[in-house]
Design a protein around this motif. Sequence first.
Motif, PDB file in Angstrom:
ATOM      1  N   ARG A  82       1.568 -12.869  -4.152  1.00 36.97           N
ATOM      2  CA  ARG A  82       0.516 -12.194  -3.121  1.00 36.97           C
ATOM      3  C   ARG A  82       0.122 -10.793  -4.242  1.00 36.97           C
ATOM      4  NH1 ARG A  82       1.777 -11.146   2.839  1.00 36.97           N
ATOM      5  NH2 ARG A  82       1.761 -13.427   2.682  1.00 36.97           N
ATOM      6  N   THR A  83      -1.265 -10.672  -4.002  1.00 34.90           N
ATOM      7  CA  THR A  83      -1.876  -9.747  -4.857  1.00 34.90           C
ATOM      8  C   THR A  83      -3.377  -9.177  -4.131  1.00 34.90           C
ATOM      9  OG1 THR A  83      -2.699  -8.882  -7.048  1.00 34.90           O
ATOM     10  CG2 THR A  83      -3.025 -11.374  -6.235  1.00 34.90           C
ATOM     11  N   ASP A  84      -3.612  -7.909  -4.521  1.00 38.74           N
ATOM     12  CA  ASP A  84      -4.880  -7.596  -4.171  1.00 38.74           C
ATOM     13  C   ASP A  84      -5.787  -7.171  -5.178  1.00 38.74           C
ATOM     14  OD1 ASP A  84      -3.893  -5.353  -5.365  1.00 38.74           O
ATOM     15  OD2 ASP A  84      -4.540  -3.799  -3.695  1.00 38.74           O
ATOM     16  N   ASP A  88       0.788  -1.179  -0.018  1.00 43.16           N
ATOM     17  CA  ASP A  88       0.027   0.026   0.021  1.00 43.16           C
ATOM     18  C   ASP A  88       0.878   1.170  -0.069  1.00 43.16           C
ATOM     19  OD1 ASP A  88      -2.357  -1.445   0.148  1.00 43.16           O
ATOM     20  OD2 ASP A  88      -2.795  -1.432   2.169  1.00 43.16           O
ATOM     21  N   ALA A 114      -4.003  -1.846  -8.473  1.00 47.57           N
ATOM     22  CA  ALA A 114      -3.787  -3.065  -7.678  1.00 47.57           C
ATOM     23  C   ALA A 114      -1.990  -3.182  -7.634  1.00 47.57           C
ATOM     24  CB  ALA A 114      -4.335  -4.195  -8.313  1.00 47.57           C
ATOM     25  N   TYR A 115      -1.813  -4.022  -6.770  1.00 44.29           N
ATOM     26  CA  TYR A 115      -0.282  -4.645  -6.810  1.00 44.29           C
ATOM     27  C   TYR A 115      -0.282  -5.921  -7.024  1.00 44.29           C
ATOM     28  CZ  TYR A 115      -0.754  -6.949  -2.146  1.00 44.29           C
ATOM     29  OH  TYR A 115      -0.791  -7.762  -1.404  1.00 44.29           O
ATOM     30  N   THR A 153      -8.831  -8.271  -7.723  1.00 42.52           N
ATOM     31  CA  THR A 153      -9.928  -8.738  -7.438  1.00 42.52           C
ATOM     32  C   THR A 153     -10.286 -10.095  -8.414  1.00 42.52           C
ATOM     33  OG1 THR A 153     -11.169  -7.388  -8.913  1.00 42.52           O
ATOM     34  CG2 THR A 153     -10.891  -6.692  -6.682  1.00 42.52           C
TER      35      THR A 153
END
Length: 389
Positions: A233-235, A113, A129-130, A237
Amino acid sequence: MRRVVLFLVLLLLAAAAWWAYPLLQPLLRYGTLPRNLDRPLNVLVLGVAPEYKYYHQRAPENFRGLSDVNLLVRFDPTAKRIVVLSIPRDVHVQIPGYGWYIINHANKFGGPDLAKQVVSGLTGVEIDAYVAVSVEAIRNGVDALGGVTVCVEKPMKYKDTAAKLDIDLEPGCQLLNGAQAEGYLRFRHDALGDIGRIQRQQNFFHALKQQVLTPSGLLRLPQAIASVEQNIRTDLTRTQIASLMGFAIQQPQLVSFLAPGRFGQGWEVDRAELQKLIQRYFADAPEPTKATLEDLRGRQAAVLYAAPQESTAMEMRDKLRALGLRVLLREIETAPPHSEVLTNGEAGLAEALGEAIGLPARVSGEAALYADLTVRIGADDANPNEQGP
C-alpha cells in the motif's frame, strides 16, 4: 524466406508479450509508463508485522500493524544512487499524542502518516511518500524471482506457530525460496537481536540487487512485481511511480546504513552522528573531499574472518596496523564469498582503505558495530595451506 522472417518476428512479439503480461494490471491501474526522475524523492518504507484476531488466526491485512522494518529511502538522480537508512524498531521516540514509545508503534497508533511525522522528527528529512509492505510480499516476490542467493552467516532456528514462522537455516551461501528468505529477514533470536536482523536485511538488499540484474532475474522481474502488488500500500502518485520505474532502469548505486548508536534502552541513536550521515546522503550537499591515508590513522578497524582465513586475517591485521589503524580481530562462523571493506557511512574512508589494500569498498550497515571500518575476509581469500587436504 519472408515467411521465416515473419515467423521469427511474430515469435519475438509473442515472447515480449508473455514477458510483459504480468505488468499490465499494475500499469493499467496506475496508468503510467517509465519517465525520468528529475529531483530526489524520499520514501518511508514500512515492513508491517501481521496482526491476529485470535490465537493462530491472522486478522485481515490493513497495513496498520507494528512496523518492524523502518527504512528511509532516498532516490537521488543527481548522484545516481539509492540510499537506504535502516532505523531499528526499538528506538525510543516521542510519538505525538501518545508519549514515549519505541518507533514501531507509530504506524499502529496513527498509520503511515504518523510514522512519516515521527521519522521526519528523528532524522530532520522531509518525506515525500510511504510504502507499506506486508510479510507476504517477501514470500511471493522471492518465489516469483526463482529465489535469491544469500550467504547465511550462522545457523538460524526458530519456530513460532502463531505467526506460522518456521526458521531452519544452515550457514553457507545458498538459494533461498520465499519462506526461507522471510525467515532469514525476520530472525532476531541471537545476541544482536534487531540490529543483527537489520544487518541481514542489508545483506539481503545487496544480494537481491545482484539477483535482479542477472538475465534470469530480468526475465522474471515483471512476474515478481505483479506478485507483490497486492501486498503493498502506498501514497506514491502515478508520476512518482513512473519516475521511480525510470530511475530503476538506470541501475543506480545502492548505499545502505544503520542509524548509528549503541545498545542501551533499546537502540540509542547517536543524534550527532546521524545528522552527519543525513547531511552526507540526504541533503544536496557537495561531495566531500576525498579521504587520504593520513585520515585512516587512529581509526578503529575490525577484521572479520572464518577459521580457514585465520592466517590471512593475521596478515591483514599487520597491513592495517602499518597504515596506523587500531585493529580488532573477530572470528565469525561463515565467511562471505568475497573480501571487501565495509563502512556504516564513511564512504571516503572505506574507499581510501580499499585502494590501499586492494579490496572493493561498500557502504553498508553490515559493518561491525562500534568500528569505523570493517574488513571482511572472504572464502576466496584463504591461505591455501589452511584449506586442509
